[in-house]
Design a protein around this motif. Structure first.
Motif, PDB file in Angstrom:
ATOM      1  N   TRP A 136       0.838  -1.194   0.000  1.00 10.20           N
ATOM      2  CA  TRP A 136       0.000   0.000   0.000  1.00 10.20           C
ATOM      3  C   TRP A 136       0.872   1.242   0.000  1.00 10.20           C
ATOM      4  O   TRP A 136       2.040   1.211   0.386  1.00 10.20           O
ATOM      5  CB  TRP A 136      -0.945   0.005   1.209  1.00 10.20           C
ATOM      6  CG  TRP A 136      -0.242  -0.041   2.544  1.00 10.20           C
ATOM      7  CD1 TRP A 136       0.122  -1.143   3.226  1.00 10.20           C
ATOM      8  CD2 TRP A 136       0.178   1.077   3.323  1.00 10.20           C
ATOM      9  NE1 TRP A 136       0.746  -0.828   4.396  1.00 10.20           N
ATOM     10  CE2 TRP A 136       0.785   0.548   4.493  1.00 10.20           C
ATOM     11  CE3 TRP A 136       0.090   2.459   3.181  1.00 10.20           C
ATOM     12  CZ2 TRP A 136       1.313   1.356   5.496  1.00 10.20           C
ATOM     13  CZ3 TRP A 136       0.604   3.268   4.166  1.00 10.20           C
ATOM     14  CH2 TRP A 136       1.216   2.710   5.320  1.00 10.20           C
ATOM     15  N   ASP A 137       0.287   2.354  -0.399  1.00  8.55           N
ATOM     16  CA  ASP A 137       1.012   3.620  -0.484  1.00  8.55           C
ATOM     17  C   ASP A 137       0.039   4.746  -0.168  1.00  8.55           C
ATOM     18  O   ASP A 137      -1.089   4.767  -0.664  1.00  8.55           O
ATOM     19  CB  ASP A 137       1.602   3.809  -1.889  1.00  8.55           C
ATOM     20  CG  ASP A 137       2.371   5.111  -1.999  1.00  8.55           C
ATOM     21  OD1 ASP A 137       3.488   5.190  -1.473  1.00  8.55           O
ATOM     22  OD2 ASP A 137       1.831   6.059  -2.608  1.00  8.55           O
ATOM     23  N   TYR A 138       0.486   5.706   0.679  1.00  7.44           N
ATOM     24  CA  TYR A 138      -0.382   6.810   1.091  1.00  7.44           C
ATOM     25  C   TYR A 138       0.403   8.098   0.941  1.00  7.44           C
ATOM     26  O   TYR A 138       1.404   8.318   1.620  1.00  7.44           O
ATOM     27  CB  TYR A 138      -0.817   6.608   2.540  1.00  7.44           C
ATOM     28  CG  TYR A 138      -1.750   7.682   3.068  1.00  7.44           C
ATOM     29  CD1 TYR A 138      -2.699   8.277   2.240  1.00  7.44           C
ATOM     30  CD2 TYR A 138      -1.685   8.089   4.393  1.00  7.44           C
ATOM     31  CE1 TYR A 138      -3.562   9.242   2.732  1.00  7.44           C
ATOM     32  CE2 TYR A 138      -2.544   9.058   4.883  1.00  7.44           C
ATOM     33  CZ  TYR A 138      -3.489   9.645   4.049  1.00  7.44           C
ATOM     34  OH  TYR A 138      -4.331  10.615   4.543  1.00  7.44           O
ATOM     35  N   LEU A 146       3.867   7.531   3.067  1.00  6.11           N
ATOM     36  CA  LEU A 146       3.987   6.281   3.802  1.00  6.11           C
ATOM     37  C   LEU A 146       3.783   5.144   2.826  1.00  6.11           C
ATOM     38  O   LEU A 146       2.821   5.130   2.038  1.00  6.11           O
ATOM     39  CB  LEU A 146       2.941   6.196   4.926  1.00  6.11           C
ATOM     40  CG  LEU A 146       3.058   7.221   6.062  1.00  6.11           C
ATOM     41  CD1 LEU A 146       1.895   7.067   7.034  1.00  6.11           C
ATOM     42  CD2 LEU A 146       4.372   7.046   6.797  1.00  6.11           C
ATOM     43  N   THR A 147       4.705   4.191   2.863  1.00  9.66           N
ATOM     44  CA  THR A 147       4.621   3.012   2.002  1.00  9.66           C
ATOM     45  C   THR A 147       4.862   1.784   2.852  1.00  9.66           C
ATOM     46  O   THR A 147       5.741   1.795   3.725  1.00  9.66           O
ATOM     47  CB  THR A 147       5.665   3.078   0.877  1.00  9.66           C
ATOM     48  OG1 THR A 147       5.482   4.298   0.152  1.00  9.66           O
ATOM     49  CG2 THR A 147       5.530   1.895  -0.066  1.00  9.66           C
ATOM     50  N   GLY A 148       4.087   0.710   2.614  1.00  6.68           N
ATOM     51  CA  GLY A 148       4.260  -0.473   3.444  1.00  6.68           C
ATOM     52  C   GLY A 148       3.597  -1.706   2.854  1.00  6.68           C
ATOM     53  O   GLY A 148       3.138  -1.716   1.704  1.00  6.68           O
ATOM     54  N   THR A 149       3.590  -2.757   3.677  1.00  5.71           N
ATOM     55  CA  THR A 149       2.975  -4.032   3.299  1.00  5.71           C
ATOM     56  C   THR A 149       2.038  -4.471   4.419  1.00  5.71           C
ATOM     57  O   THR A 149       2.246  -4.131   5.581  1.00  5.71           O
ATOM     58  CB  THR A 149       4.036  -5.113   3.073  1.00  5.71           C
ATOM     59  OG1 THR A 149       4.734  -5.350   4.297  1.00  5.71           O
ATOM     60  CG2 THR A 149       5.027  -4.722   1.988  1.00  5.71           C
ATOM     61  N   GLU A 152      -0.495  -7.907  10.023  1.00  2.00           N
ATOM     62  CA  GLU A 152       0.795  -7.267  10.366  1.00  2.00           C
ATOM     63  C   GLU A 152       1.069  -6.187   9.332  1.00  2.00           C
ATOM     64  O   GLU A 152       1.217  -6.471   8.135  1.00  2.00           O
ATOM     65  CB  GLU A 152       1.917  -8.291  10.400  1.00  2.00           C
ATOM     66  CG  GLU A 152       3.259  -7.687  10.830  1.00  2.00           C
ATOM     67  CD  GLU A 152       4.369  -8.719  10.899  1.00  2.00           C
ATOM     68  OE1 GLU A 152       5.005  -8.841  11.961  1.00  2.00           O
ATOM     69  OE2 GLU A 152       4.590  -9.391   9.878  1.00  2.00           O
ATOM     70  N   ASP A 153       1.151  -4.956   9.817  1.00  2.00           N
ATOM     71  CA  ASP A 153       1.314  -3.792   8.946  1.00  2.00           C
ATOM     72  C   ASP A 153       2.728  -3.242   9.140  1.00  2.00           C
ATOM     73  O   ASP A 153       3.096  -2.806  10.233  1.00  2.00           O
ATOM     74  CB  ASP A 153       0.268  -2.730   9.310  1.00  2.00           C
ATOM     75  CG  ASP A 153       0.217  -1.613   8.279  1.00  2.00           C
ATOM     76  OD1 ASP A 153       1.097  -1.587   7.398  1.00  2.00           O
ATOM     77  OD2 ASP A 153      -0.683  -0.767   8.366  1.00  2.00           O
ATOM     78  N   ARG A 154       3.515  -3.249   8.079  1.00  5.18           N
ATOM     79  CA  ARG A 154       4.879  -2.703   8.103  1.00  5.18           C
ATOM     80  C   ARG A 154       4.927  -1.499   7.173  1.00  5.18           C
ATOM     81  O   ARG A 154       4.525  -1.609   6.012  1.00  5.18           O
ATOM     82  CB  ARG A 154       5.915  -3.737   7.671  1.00  5.18           C
ATOM     83  CG  ARG A 154       6.001  -4.935   8.600  1.00  5.18           C
ATOM     84  CD  ARG A 154       7.006  -5.952   8.080  1.00  5.18           C
ATOM     85  NE  ARG A 154       7.134  -7.089   8.976  1.00  5.18           N
ATOM     86  CZ  ARG A 154       8.004  -7.161   9.981  1.00  5.18           C
ATOM     87  NH1 ARG A 154       8.822  -6.130  10.188  1.00  5.18           N
ATOM     88  NH2 ARG A 154       8.048  -8.213  10.750  1.00  5.18           N
ATOM     89  N   ALA A 155       5.416  -0.367   7.674  1.00  4.51           N
ATOM     90  CA  ALA A 155       5.407   0.871   6.894  1.00  4.51           C
ATOM     91  C   ALA A 155       6.767   1.550   6.964  1.00  4.51           C
ATOM     92  O   ALA A 155       7.526   1.413   7.935  1.00  4.51           O
ATOM     93  CB  ALA A 155       4.329   1.823   7.406  1.00  4.51           C
TER      94      ALA A 155
END
Length: 796
Positions: A247-249, A340-343, A324-327
Motif C-alpha cells: 500500500w502507499d499513502y 507512507l509506504t508499506g505491506t 501485520e502492517d509494516r510501513a
C-alpha cells in the motif's frame, strides 16, 4: 547567530571562506603571543636595570669611602659625574655624615622627576658609616628599547602574514579550486540530463578520492538503474507468492493506494473496496480502532523511518483476521512525513500460537515465582528466555528487565555497572561467554579466547554488596544455552568466610606495614634531598650574582673610559679610579666564581650520595664538611652553629648516602627539639679513630636535653613530643636503622635535662655488605624496635 550562519553560507568562494578563517586566526594568535612575549621582555628589562643600578651603587659606595674620609671634594664630584654618565640615572646624591655635607648631580633639586626609583647604599670605612650614596633612576631607557623592538617585530610579522596568505591562496587554488570546478561541472551536466559524465582528475589526496568516489558512484548508478527495473519485476512476483499486499499513502494529496492482494486477504473481490483511508478505518476492530488511528497520526509527527503494527481487521464473513502492517516513511528536509509506504500480511495463525504460548508461560511463571530458589534460563543465542522473581531479587535486577529477554551478557554488564561484583574480579561471569556455540568443550572462554558452549555443570559462590552469599549452579541444556539456579547460602557460608577474611586482613595489614616502612624511609631521603636542592639554589646564587654585577659594572666603566679617551678628555684621576675599580671587580669576580665552583662540586657529591646506595671510599672529614655545607641555608635561618672536630686523613669504605642521612637527621632533630626559641645553640660533630678499625662519631648539642621518661623511647617509630607541630616520630628511628643496618654499627644516646644531648655512633671504617643486598629476606620485620644502650636525644 542565525544571521552569521546565513551570511557564511552566502560567501561565494571557498578561498574567501578560507581567508575569513585564516586571517583572523593568524592575527589573534600572533597578537596574543606577541603581547605575552613583550610583557615578559619588559619585565626582564626592568629587572636587568634594577640589577645594574644596584651594582653601580655597591661598587661606587666602596669607591667613595676613601674620598669621603679624606673629604676630597673634587674626587667626590668626579665620581658623581662618572656615575651620572649612565643614561638610566636621573639623579645622584652623596651625603657626608661626618661633615653634614651633600653632593648632588645634576643639580641640588634631586630627584628631578616624581616617578624615579631609588637605590641607596651606606658608605663605610672600617665598619664606620661615613655617608650614603643614593641613586635615582627611571625606566625610560627600558621603555624606549621595548618600543623599538615592538616596531621591528610588527613589521616582520606583517610581512610574514602577507607571505603566508599568498602561499595559502596559491596552494588552495592548485589543490582544491581546480578539481572542485571540474566536479561541479560534472554534477551540473548530469542534472541537465546530459548523461553521467565522469570527472577527468586523478590525485591521491582527499579531493582525488572524492572525485574517484564520484566517478564510481556514476558507474554504480548506471548499474543500479538497470537492476531497479529487474527488481520491480521480482517484487511483483514476490507479493503474489507471499500472500501479502503493498500500500502507499501520499500525505500531500491524500491519495491512498493498495495492491489487488489486499482485498483478497479479507475475502473481498479486487474492486469491492474503495481505495480510501475511510475504507481502511471502517475495517478495524472497534476495540483497537482508536489506538491504531492514534499510532497512525503519531507516525506523521515523530522522526522514525520504519513502523510495525499488528491489529485486527474484519473479514467479509464477519470473522477477525490479524494483520501485520509494516510501513516506511519518506520525510522532507524538515523531518515532516510526506509519504507512507508499506505491506500488510495475514498473521492470524502466528498470533494465535503466540497467545497460546503466552498463556502457558504465565502458568509456568506463577509456579516459579512461588519457589524460594532463583531460576534463570538462557537459550542457545545467549538470551534470557525465562526468570522468576526470586532470580531478579538475588541478581538485584528489576524484574521487567529480565522479562524483556535481554542478552545474558547485558545482564552481567548491568550488574557490573551497579557494583554487584565489587572487588571480586575473579567472578566467572566476568570472563565466560555463556550460551554461544563452540567446540572447545569448556564452560566458557577467557577474554582473549573464542567462547564455547557449556557442556558441563559448574558451581561457584558470589558475595552480594549487601553481604549475602549466593550459590550459583549452572547446568547446560542439550539444545544449547543453560539453566541456572541461585540459592541464598549466607548463613552457611558466613562463619567460614569471616575466618577467611580475618586471615586475609591480617596478611594485608602486614604487607601494608612493610610497604609503609619503605615509603617513609624513602620520603625522609627525598625531604633531605629537597633541603639540599634549596641550599644549592641559595648558596650558588649569591657568588654568581656578585660576579655578574661586577662584570656588568666593569663593562660600563670600560665603555665610559673608552669614550673619554676617544674624545681626548680622559684625566689621570679617571684612569686611576678605573684601574682601582677594575682591580677590585676582577678580584671579586674570580673569588666568587671560585666559590661557586667549589659549592657545585660539593653539592653534587652529597646529592648523588643521598639519592643512591652506592658504596665507595671517601675522606670522612671532607665529607662531613660537605654535608654541613649543604645544611648551610637551614642553619643560617637560625642562630645555631655546627662545628666539626675530626682529624684529616680518615678514609672510609662505606655508604656515604646513609652517613649523610644520619648527620642530616641528627642536625634537623636538634634544630627542632633541642633549642628554645630565640636561643643561640651549638652542635659539635667529634670523630675519634678506634684501634679495632672503627670510628666513633659523637654528635652533641648544648640544648635542653631529654626527660628521663622519654629517653628509652627516642628510637621507637612514631614517638615524638611534637605531634601537633609537624613531628613525624621517624627521624631518629631512621637514624637507628641506617646506623645498625646500612653502616653496620651501633648507636647510643646520653642526655641530662638542661645539659644537652650526645649521640654516640660506632661504625666500622670498612662496612660489611648488608644482608638485604646478599640474599632476599622472605619476611622482613616492619619497624624493628631498637634496643640501644642508655644514651638518647630529643625525639624526632
Amino acid at each position: 547567530m542565525t544571521r552569521i550562519a546565513e551570511a557564511w553560507r552566502r560567501v561565494p568562494a571557498v578561498s574567501a571562506k578560507f581567508l575569513l578563517i585564516l586571517v583572523p586566526s593568524l592575527v589573534v594568535t600572533v597578537s596574543l603571543f606577541s603581547a605575552l612575549f613583550f610583557y615578559d621582555r619588559y619585565q626582564d628589562l626592568q629587572a636587568a636595570l634594577r640589577d645594574k643600578v644596584a651594582t653601580i651603587a655597591d661598587i661606587n659606595a666602596a669607591a667613595l669611602s676613601n674620598n669621603l674620609w679624606t673629604f676630597d671634594v673634587q674626587a667626590i664630584r668626579n665620581v658623581i659625574q662618572a656615575i651620572g654618565a649612565n643614561r638610566e640615572l636621573v639623579c645622584v646624591e652623596v651625603t657626608d655624615d661626618l661633615a653634614d655635607g651633600l653632593f648632588a648631580w645634576p643639580g641640588p633639586s634631586c630627584p628631578l622627576s616624581g616617578d624615579a626609583n631609588i637605590e641607596r647604599r651606606p658608605i663605610r670605612v672600617q665598619n664606620l658609616q661615613v655617608g650614603t650614596i643614593t641613586l635615582h633612576y627611571n625606566h625610560k631607557v627600558a621603555r624606549e628599547q621595548l618600543r623599538q623592538e615592538v616596531v621591528n617585530t610588527a613589521v616582520l610579522l606583517l610581512l610574514m602574514l602577507a607571505g603566508t596568505i599568498a602561499a595559502a591562496l596559491a596552494a588552495l587554488r592548485l589543490t582544491v579550486g581546480r578539481p572542485l570546478r571540474r566536479l561541479i561541472a560534472s554534477i551540473l551536466e548530469s542534472e541537465r540530463g546530459g548523461g553521467l559524465q565522469p570527472v577527468d582528475w586523478r590525485a591521491s589526496d582527499e579531493l582525488g578520492r572524492v572525485i574517484q568516489a564520484h566517478n564510481a558512484m556514476l558507474a554504480r548508478l548506471g548499474r543500479e538503474e538497470a537492476a531497479l527495473r529487474m527488481s520491480e519485476q521480482r517484487l511483483a512476483l514476490a507479493i503474489t507468492a507471499t500472500r501479502s499486499s503493498v500500500w502507499d499513502y501520499d500525505l500531500r494529496t491524500g491519495l491512498y493506494w493498495w495492491s489487488k492482494e489486499f482485498p483478497t486477504l479479507l475475502g473481498y473481490g479486487p474492486n469491492e473496496l474503495a481505495m480510501t483511508t475511510e475504507t481502511w478505518a471502517s475495517l478495524l476492530h472497534p476495540d483497537e480502532a482508536e489506538g491504531v488511528m492514534a499510532d497512525s497520526r503519531r507516525r506523521l509527527r515523530d522522526r522514525a523511518m520504519a513502523y510495525t503494527a499488528v491489529y485486527r481487521m474484519r473479514r467479509r464473513d464477519g470473522r477477525w483476521a490479524w494483520i501485520e502492517d509494516r510501513a516506511t516513511a519518506q520525510r522532507d528536509a524538515d523531518g515532516r512525513a510526506r509519504r507512507l509506504t508499506g505491506t500488510m500480511s495475514d498473521v492470524t495463525e502466528r498470533v494465535r500460537a503466540e497467545l497460546d504460548l503466552a498463556h502457558e508461560r504465565n502458568i509456568l511463571q506463577v509456579t516459579l515465582d512461588n519457589t524460594d530458589q532463583g531460576i534463570l534460563k538462557v537459550d542457545g543465542d545467549g538470551r534470557v528466555v525465562m526468570a522468576n522473581s526470586r532470580a531478579a531479587e538475588l541478581l538485584n535486577i528489576p524484574p521487567e528487565v529480565l522479562a524483556g529477554s535481554p542478552r545474558f551478557a547485558d545482564v552481567v554488564a548491568l550488574q557490573r555497572r551497579q557494583g554487584e561484583f565489587g572487588e571480586m574480579g575473579d567472578d566467572p561471569d566476568l570472563y565466560l561467554s555463556y550460551g554461544i556455540g563452540g567446540t572447545d568443550g569448556h564452560a566458557g572462554a577467557g577474554p582473549d579466547e573464542p567462547a564455547g558452549t557449556i557442556d558441563q555443570p559448574f558451581t561457584f559462590k558470589r558475595r552480594r554488596p549487601d553481604g549475602r552469599i549466593v550459590e550459583v549452579r549452572t547446568n547446560p541444556l542439550p539444545e544449547g544455552g543453560f539453566v541456572r539456579t541461585l540459592t541464598d547460602v549466607t548463613v552457611e557460608a558466613r562463619s567460614a568466610e569471616e575466618i577467611f577474611n580475618a586471615m586475609q586482613e591480617l596478611e594485608r595489614a602486614y604487607a601494608d606495614l612493610k610497604e609503609t616502612q619503605a615509603n617513609l624511609v624513602q620520603a625522609e631521603k627525598m625531604a633531605s634531598l629537597a633541603l639540599l636542592v634549596a641550599g644549592v639554589a641559595h648558596e650558588i646564587n649569591t657568588p654568581i650574582g656578585i660576579a655578574f654585577g661586577c662584570a656588568t659594572h666593569l663593562s660600563g666603566r670600560t665603555g665610559t673610559l673608552a669614550e673619554a679617551f676617544e674624545r681626548g678628555t680622559m684625566r689621570k684621576s679617571e684612569l686611576a679610579a678605573y684601574v682601582a675599580t677594575a682591580s677590585e671587580s676582577s678580584r671579586l669576580i674570580e673569588q666568587n666564581l671560585t666559590r661557586a665552583a667549589e659549592l657545585i662540586q660539593s653539592f653534587k657529591r652529597v646529592a648523588v650520595d643521598q639519592t643512591s646506595e652506592e658504596r665507595r671510599r671517601f675522606d670522612l672529614l671532607a665529607y662531613l664538611e660537605e654535608v654541613v655545607t649543604s645544611l648551610g641555608p637551614t642553619l643560617r635561618k637560625s642562630r645555631h652553629r655546627v662545628a666539626i672536630a675530626c682529624s684529616p686523613g680518615i678514609l672510609m669504605d662505606s655508604f656515604p648516602g646513609a652517613l649523610s642521612q644520619v648527620v642530616t637527621n641528627l642536625v634537623m632533630n636538634a634544630l627542632t627539639h633541642a633549642f628554645p626559641a630565640d636561643s643561640k645553640g651549638h652542635m659539635v660533630i667529634d670523630v675519634d679513630e678506634m684501634p679495632d678499625d672503627e670510628v666513633t662519631i659523637r654528635f652533641a648539642d648544648d640544648g635542653v636535653g631529654i626527660p628521663a621518661e622519654n629517653l628509652p623511647k627516642v628510637f621507637e617509630p612514631f614517638f615524638t613530643t611534637r605531634r601537633g607541630s609537624g613531628g613525624s616520630g621517624l627521624g631518629l628511628h631512621i637514624v637507628f636503622n641506617l646506623v645498625t643496618q646500612s653502616l653496620g654499627g651501633r648507636i647510643s644516646v646520653d642526655s641530662v635535662p638542661g645539659d644537652g644531648t650526645t649521640f654516640t655512633l660506632r661504625i666500622p671504617r670498612t662496612a660489611a655488605t648488608p644482608q638485604a643486598a646478599t640474599q632476599p629476606q622472605s619476611q622482613p620485620q616492619p619497624f624493628p624496635l631498637p634496643t640501644p644502650v642508655p644514651l638518647e636525644t630529643d625525639p624526632a
